[in-house]
Write a protein that holds these residues in place. Structure first.
Motif, short mmCIF file in Angstrom:
data_model
loop_
_atom_site.label_atom_id
_atom_site.label_comp_id
_atom_site.label_asym_id
_atom_site.label_seq_id
_atom_site.Cartn_x
_atom_site.Cartn_y
_atom_site.Cartn_z
N THR A 175 48.08 -53.07 14.07
CA THR A 175 47.90 -53.28 12.64
C THR A 175 46.70 -54.18 12.37
OG1 THR A 175 50.27 -53.03 12.24
CG2 THR A 175 49.00 -54.17 10.55
N ILE A 176 46.56 -55.26 13.14
CA ILE A 176 45.43 -56.17 12.98
C ILE A 176 44.12 -55.41 13.17
CG2 ILE A 176 44.24 -58.19 13.92
CD1 ILE A 176 46.73 -58.96 12.43
N SER A 177 44.08 -54.51 14.17
CA SER A 177 42.86 -53.76 14.46
C SER A 177 42.47 -52.84 13.31
CB SER A 177 43.01 -52.96 15.75
OG SER A 177 43.89 -51.86 15.59
N LYS A 178 43.45 -52.35 12.55
CA LYS A 178 43.15 -51.50 11.40
C LYS A 178 42.62 -52.31 10.22
CE LYS A 178 46.75 -48.14 12.61
NZ LYS A 178 48.08 -47.59 12.23
N LEU A 179 42.94 -53.59 10.19
CA LEU A 179 42.52 -54.43 9.08
C LEU A 179 41.14 -55.02 9.30
CD1 LEU A 179 45.88 -56.34 8.41
CD2 LEU A 179 45.03 -54.31 7.27
N SER A 180 40.76 -55.22 10.56
CA SER A 180 39.44 -55.83 10.83
C SER A 180 39.00 -55.52 12.25
CB SER A 180 39.52 -57.34 10.64
OG SER A 180 38.31 -57.96 10.98
N LYS A 181 37.68 -55.35 12.44
CA LYS A 181 37.13 -55.08 13.77
C LYS A 181 37.15 -56.32 14.66
CE LYS A 181 33.93 -51.57 12.04
NZ LYS A 181 32.48 -51.20 11.87
N GLU A 182 36.97 -57.47 14.06
CA GLU A 182 36.91 -58.72 14.82
C GLU A 182 38.00 -59.67 14.34
OE1 GLU A 182 34.74 -59.13 17.30
OE2 GLU A 182 33.69 -57.23 16.91
N CYS A 183 38.50 -60.49 15.25
CA CYS A 183 39.48 -61.50 14.88
C CYS A 183 39.38 -62.67 15.84
CB CYS A 183 40.89 -60.92 14.87
SG CYS A 183 41.55 -60.51 16.51
N MET A 232 41.62 -77.57 26.14
CA MET A 232 40.35 -78.14 26.58
C MET A 232 40.52 -79.56 27.08
SD MET A 232 37.96 -76.69 23.46
CE MET A 232 36.45 -77.37 24.15
N ASP A 233 41.31 -80.35 26.36
CA ASP A 233 41.62 -81.73 26.77
C ASP A 233 42.83 -82.19 25.96
OD1 ASP A 233 40.64 -82.59 24.17
OD2 ASP A 233 38.61 -82.49 25.00
N GLU A 234 43.21 -83.46 26.08
CA GLU A 234 44.39 -83.95 25.39
C GLU A 234 44.23 -83.93 23.87
OE1 GLU A 234 45.49 -87.76 26.83
OE2 GLU A 234 46.00 -87.05 28.84
N THR A 235 43.00 -84.04 23.39
CA THR A 235 42.75 -84.02 21.95
C THR A 235 42.71 -82.61 21.40
OG1 THR A 235 41.44 -86.03 22.21
CG2 THR A 235 41.20 -84.84 20.14
N HIS A 236 42.19 -81.68 22.19
CA HIS A 236 42.05 -80.29 21.74
C HIS A 236 42.90 -79.41 22.66
CE1 HIS A 236 38.25 -82.48 20.82
NE2 HIS A 236 38.46 -81.96 19.62
N GLN A 237 44.18 -79.30 22.31
CA GLN A 237 45.13 -78.65 23.21
C GLN A 237 45.27 -77.15 22.96
OE1 GLN A 237 48.82 -80.83 23.02
NE2 GLN A 237 47.91 -82.71 23.83
N ASP A 238 44.71 -76.65 21.88
CA ASP A 238 44.77 -75.21 21.61
C ASP A 238 43.57 -74.52 22.24
OD1 ASP A 238 46.97 -75.89 20.16
OD2 ASP A 238 46.10 -75.45 18.20
N ILE A 239 43.62 -73.17 22.24
CA ILE A 239 42.50 -72.34 22.68
C ILE A 239 42.20 -71.33 21.58
CG2 ILE A 239 41.67 -70.68 24.38
CD1 ILE A 239 43.53 -71.95 26.43
N TYR A 240 40.94 -71.24 21.18
CA TYR A 240 40.51 -70.28 20.17
C TYR A 240 39.58 -69.26 20.84
CZ TYR A 240 42.07 -73.30 16.27
OH TYR A 240 42.82 -74.05 15.39
N LEU A 241 39.93 -67.98 20.70
CA LEU A 241 39.17 -66.91 21.34
C LEU A 241 38.74 -65.88 20.30
CD1 LEU A 241 41.52 -66.25 24.41
CD2 LEU A 241 39.49 -67.73 24.35
N GLY A 242 37.46 -65.62 20.20
CA GLY A 242 36.98 -64.52 19.37
C GLY A 242 36.99 -63.24 20.17
N LEU A 243 37.50 -62.16 19.59
CA LEU A 243 37.59 -60.90 20.33
C LEU A 243 37.52 -59.70 19.39
CD1 LEU A 243 40.77 -59.81 19.91
CD2 LEU A 243 41.21 -61.69 21.45
N ASN A 244 37.27 -58.55 20.00
CA ASN A 244 37.27 -57.29 19.27
C ASN A 244 38.71 -56.78 19.21
OD1 ASN A 244 37.22 -54.23 19.12
ND2 ASN A 244 35.06 -54.65 18.76
N SER A 245 39.25 -56.72 18.00
CA SER A 245 40.66 -56.35 17.86
C SER A 245 40.92 -54.91 18.28
CB SER A 245 41.11 -56.57 16.42
OG SER A 245 40.27 -55.87 15.52
#
Length: 292
Positions: free
Chosen positions: A22-30, A73-86
């Motif tokens: 569904t996400i891929s139908k709404l946008s090429k990138e996410c 990444m470290d104790e302050t930035h514990q999440d990971i953000y990834l740009g990808l082609n949906s």
């Protein structure tokens, strides 16, 4: 940074696959945000550059994954953000028929990749075979993370439960052939009105007896475009003009198993559509109002 997650149950795998498709139908990138308790799919407006997200999908990891390991990444930035082609991610799930397990992990090949290892039964023996997909990703620097935070939106003037999304999509698709914009109106009495103005006519479709989850009226409707809907008090009608194409795009989510779908309107400024499933998956679409 490390990420590894495993799904061993066919039901959540199918549901996850449907969400990705569904996400891929709404946008090429996410952007895929990986956090301790949630996975987020985030889509920004492709035509405006860095801007608040227009689509926000959150998936509770405890419902879908039997194993889930994350090191940020470290104790302050514990999440990971990834740009990808949906689309690439969605095509990787095409092979998920009769799947036994799905493993997702962050790997380093020729470039950073989100690697999917899919275990499926063999059609010729009792053994299993493994399918591997490497999806190239771009790691989003932490200084750009605020571009992908959940939008802060004003409290709505009304929130009303939507009728069948399939029925709505058919209605909007027909209206789009006549006009590029649609007026969305909702009343405290449980009516949802979709209206367009074409060169030769004004067309309206009305849905009645809908559940109103919230109404914060009265609303100022003192403009010539607003007319009273039957016996409805115009002070109890909230409206917003939006892009018909953006509204139609959201209605493609009708393939996701839905618990409730709400339409929240900030008068003349914003329409927020929110779908929530029994598994607490929440998908929100933010459509800014068109003002002349």
């Amino acid at each position: 940074m490390k990420f590894r997650a495993v799904m061993n149950n066919s039901s959540p795998i199918r549901e996850f696959s449907t969400i990705v498709s569904t996400i891929s139908k709404l946008s090429k990138e996410c952007v895929l945000r990986i956090a301790d308790d949630m996975l987020y799919f985030i889509v920004s407006d492709e035509n405006t550059g860095p801007a608040p997200p227009v689509l926000w999908c959150e998936i509770p990891q405890s419902v879908f994954f039997s194993e889930y390991q994350l090191v940020g990444m470290d104790e302050t930035h514990q999440d990971i953000y990834l740009g990808l082609n949906s689309g690439n991610l969605a095509r990787s799930f095409v092979s998920l028929k009769n799947v036994k397990s799905l493993k997702m992990k962050l790997t380093k090949k020729q470039c950073p990749c989100l690697t999917l290892e899919i275990e499926v039964p063999s059609t010729t023996s009792h053994q299993t075979r493994q399918i591997v997909h490497d999806i190239p990703v771009a790691v989003v620097p932490w200084k750009n993370w605020p571009d992908f935070y959940e939008p802060r939106v004003p409290d709505p003037d009304i929130s009303i439960e939507l009728p069948s999304l399939k029925q709505l999509r058919t209605t909007i698709d027909r209206m789009r052939t006549m006009a590029s914009e649609v007026m969305v109106r909702a009343s405290a009495g449980g009516q949802l009105i979709l209206q367009i103005r074409a060169d030769m006519a004004k067309v309206s479709t009305r849905f009645k007896d809908l559940n109103v989850a919230h109404f914060d009226g009265p609303v100022d409707n003192s403009d010539p475009e607003t007319d009273s809907q039957g016996n409805e008090d115009s002070s109890e009608i909230v409206q917003c003009r939006v892009d018909a194409k953006k509204l139609a795009l959201f209605l493609n989510v009708d393939h996701i198993s839905t618990n409730t779908t709400l339409c929240s309107i900030v008068h003349k400024r914003l329409v927020t559509l929110c779908l929530q499933t029994d598994d607490n998956v929440k998908l929100q679409c933010f459509i800014s109002g068109i003002v002349y």
